[in-house]
Enzyme design. Structure first.
Site, mmCIF file in Angstrom:
data_model
loop_
_atom_site.group_PDB
_atom_site.id
_atom_site.type_symbol
_atom_site.label_atom_id
_atom_site.label_comp_id
_atom_site.label_asym_id
_atom_site.label_seq_id
_atom_site.Cartn_x
_atom_site.Cartn_y
_atom_site.Cartn_z
ATOM 1 N NE ARG A 1 -10.751 -6.121 0.100
ATOM 2 C CZ ARG A 1 -9.750 -4.287 0.593
ATOM 3 N NH1 ARG A 1 -9.736 -3.168 0.871
ATOM 4 N NH2 ARG A 1 -8.155 -4.753 0.168
ATOM 5 C CB CYS B 1 -13.831 0.452 -0.158
ATOM 6 S SG CYS B 1 -13.318 2.400 -0.125
ATOM 7 C CD GLN C 1 -12.205 -2.348 -1.523
ATOM 8 O OE1 GLN C 1 -12.081 -1.812 -0.424
ATOM 9 N NE2 GLN C 1 -14.241 -2.728 -1.044
ATOM 10 N NE ARG D 1 -3.946 0.319 1.058
ATOM 11 C CZ ARG D 1 -5.562 0.321 2.632
ATOM 12 N NH1 ARG D 1 -5.519 1.008 2.849
ATOM 13 N NH2 ARG D 1 -5.851 0.180 2.164
ATOM 14 C CG ASP E 1 -13.493 5.175 -0.929
ATOM 15 O OD1 ASP E 1 -13.810 5.815 -0.170
ATOM 16 O OD2 ASP E 1 -12.757 5.631 -1.641
ATOM 17 C CG HIS F 1 -8.222 -0.814 -3.616
ATOM 18 N ND1 HIS F 1 -7.272 -0.560 -2.497
ATOM 19 C CD2 HIS F 1 -9.476 -0.222 -2.366
ATOM 20 C CE1 HIS F 1 -7.499 -1.819 -1.616
ATOM 21 N NE2 HIS F 1 -8.439 -0.452 -1.319
HETATM 22 N N1 CP Z 1 -11.460 -0.859 1.932
HETATM 23 C C1 CP Z 1 -9.787 -0.414 2.625
HETATM 24 O O1 CP Z 1 -8.554 -0.579 1.609
HETATM 25 O O2 CP Z 1 -10.071 0.022 4.001
HETATM 26 P P1 CP Z 1 -8.689 -0.502 4.332
HETATM 27 O O3 CP Z 1 -7.939 0.879 4.166
HETATM 28 O O4 CP Z 1 -9.238 -0.502 6.248
HETATM 29 O O5 CP Z 1 -7.161 -1.234 4.118
HETATM 30 N N1 NVA Z 2 -9.838 6.082 -1.438
HETATM 31 C C1 NVA Z 2 -9.865 6.148 -0.077
HETATM 32 C C2 NVA Z 2 -9.368 4.560 -0.366
HETATM 33 C C3 NVA Z 2 -9.453 4.035 1.032
HETATM 34 C C4 NVA Z 2 -9.833 2.200 1.432
HETATM 35 C C5 NVA Z 2 -8.395 6.423 0.128
HETATM 36 O O1 NVA Z 2 -7.536 6.116 -1.243
HETATM 37 O O2 NVA Z 2 -7.573 6.502 1.127
#
Ligand code: CP
Ligand code: NVA
Length: 323
Positions: free
Chosen positions: A300, A273, A138, A108, A231, A135
């Site tokens: 997930r 998400c 997701q 990440r 989101d 992502h």
């Molecule tokens: N939806 C998602 O990726 O959540 P987290 O940031 O908690 O991993």
């Molecule tokens: N769009 C959000 C998704 C988190 C899972 C972010 O990037 O923070």
């Protein structure tokens, strides 16, 4: 090493058949509920998967760690304060070194270029656990949620209408790419100045034929929608823009009233998400009977299992799971 491994950085890395296979495999694994005879129980035995996270995470970390354990492997969580990366050491050196000792990397990061560079220099598969543009795990979970909700395999989601109301971000981009591959119609409402970048739109068009309807009107986007998705308005890394964004997105909250005014399908469902903030969706919708958010989050786990199966256990071969 001899040949470079196959990475999973975006839904665009999958053919339409591979996408439907991954989504259906996620549901197959969910239905199997890990009995003692579960075929994947040793799929990662004696394998270490590094989880390289430079941002916070609840779902992605918990699902991936649990998935690795369920498959008999060892998840090694490396948060941003645990390793030398970014402080004392370059991404290149980090990638070469970590990949020389583990069997897969789930990462990440901030900019997409970071995960692309990590993958370029890694001798083991790299799976994107979210970057600023994509992502993919997701989206596997989201489409699996839809197949479970509508009791249909992924290849039959064709014709479904998804409306996205809110910010154009990483989750939306991969969802639009996936929608093209499955024949799902997307309608996207964003405020002026917060729309989809042209580069992403070209990438969506390259993913397959289909429609992407863009508007600044939430009502217009939700018309006839079977699913309404949103989101956060403030993604990780955009915290400085909070005040400006809360102002710009006024009127974009997903509510029962918005769906009525815009004439969404009678039985429309809601997805997000997570993590969720109250501004982008009302409590009534988020905790109401239309909401799929908690099964979506739990999916997930099955998405991570299907992804690790294909990209690590099966070395990048995405095939229907043997059950
Ligand atoms: N939806 C998602 O990726 O959540 P987290 O940031 O908690 O991993
Ligand atoms: N769009 C959000 C998704 C988190 C899972 C972010 O990037 O923070």
């Amino acid at each position: 090493s001899s040949s470079s491994p196959r990475h999973f950085l975006s839904i665009s890395n999958l053919t339409p058949t591979e996408l439907t296979t991954l989504v259906n495999n996620a549901t197959t694994h969910k239905n199997s509920q890990l009995p003692p005879t579960w075929p994947l129980r040793n799929a990662l035995s004696n394998k270490t998967i590094a989880l390289l996270f430079s941002k916070l995470s609840t779902r992605t970390r918990v699902s991936t760690e649990s998935a690795v354990v369920a498959m008999g492997g060892h998840p090694m969580f490396l948060g941003k304060n645990d390793i030398q990366l970014g402080v004392n050491e370059s991404l290149y050196d980090t990638s070469v070194v970590i990949s020389s000792m583990v069997n897969g990397i789930v990462a990440r990061v901030g900019p997409h270029s970071d995960i692309a560079n990590l993958a370029k220099d890694s001798s083991v598969p790299v799976i994107n656990a979210l970057c600023d543009t994509y992502h993919p795990m997701q989206i596997i979970a989201d489409f699996a949620t839809l197949t479970q909700t509508f009791s249909t395999p992924a290849e039959k989601l064709k014709g479904l209408k998804i409306a996205w109301v809110g910010d154009a971000n990483n989750v939306l981009f991969d969802m639009c790419i996936g929608a093209r591959k499955l024949g799902i119609d997307m309608a996207v409402a964003t405020p002026e100045g917060y729309g989809m970048p042209d580069k992403i739109k070209r990438e969506i068009d390259a993913a397959g034929p289909g429609s992407l309807f863009e508007t600044n009107s939430p009502e217009e986007a939700v018309k006839g929608a079977n699913v309404i998705v949103t989101d956060t308005w403030i993604s990780m890394g955009q915290e400085d823009e909070k005040t400006k964004r809360l102002e710009a997105f006024k009127g974009y909250q997903v509510t029962e009233e918005l769906a009525r005014r815009g004439r969404a399908a009678e039985d429309w469902r809601f997805m997000h998400c997570l993590p969720r903030h109250p501004e982008e969706v009302s409590d009534e919708v988020f905790y109401g009977k239309r909401s799929l958010v908690f099964p979506e989050a739990q999916n997930r786990l099955w998405s991570a299992i299907a992804t690790l199966e294909a990209f690590v256990a099966n070395k990048g071969v995405v095939k229907k799971t043997e059950q």
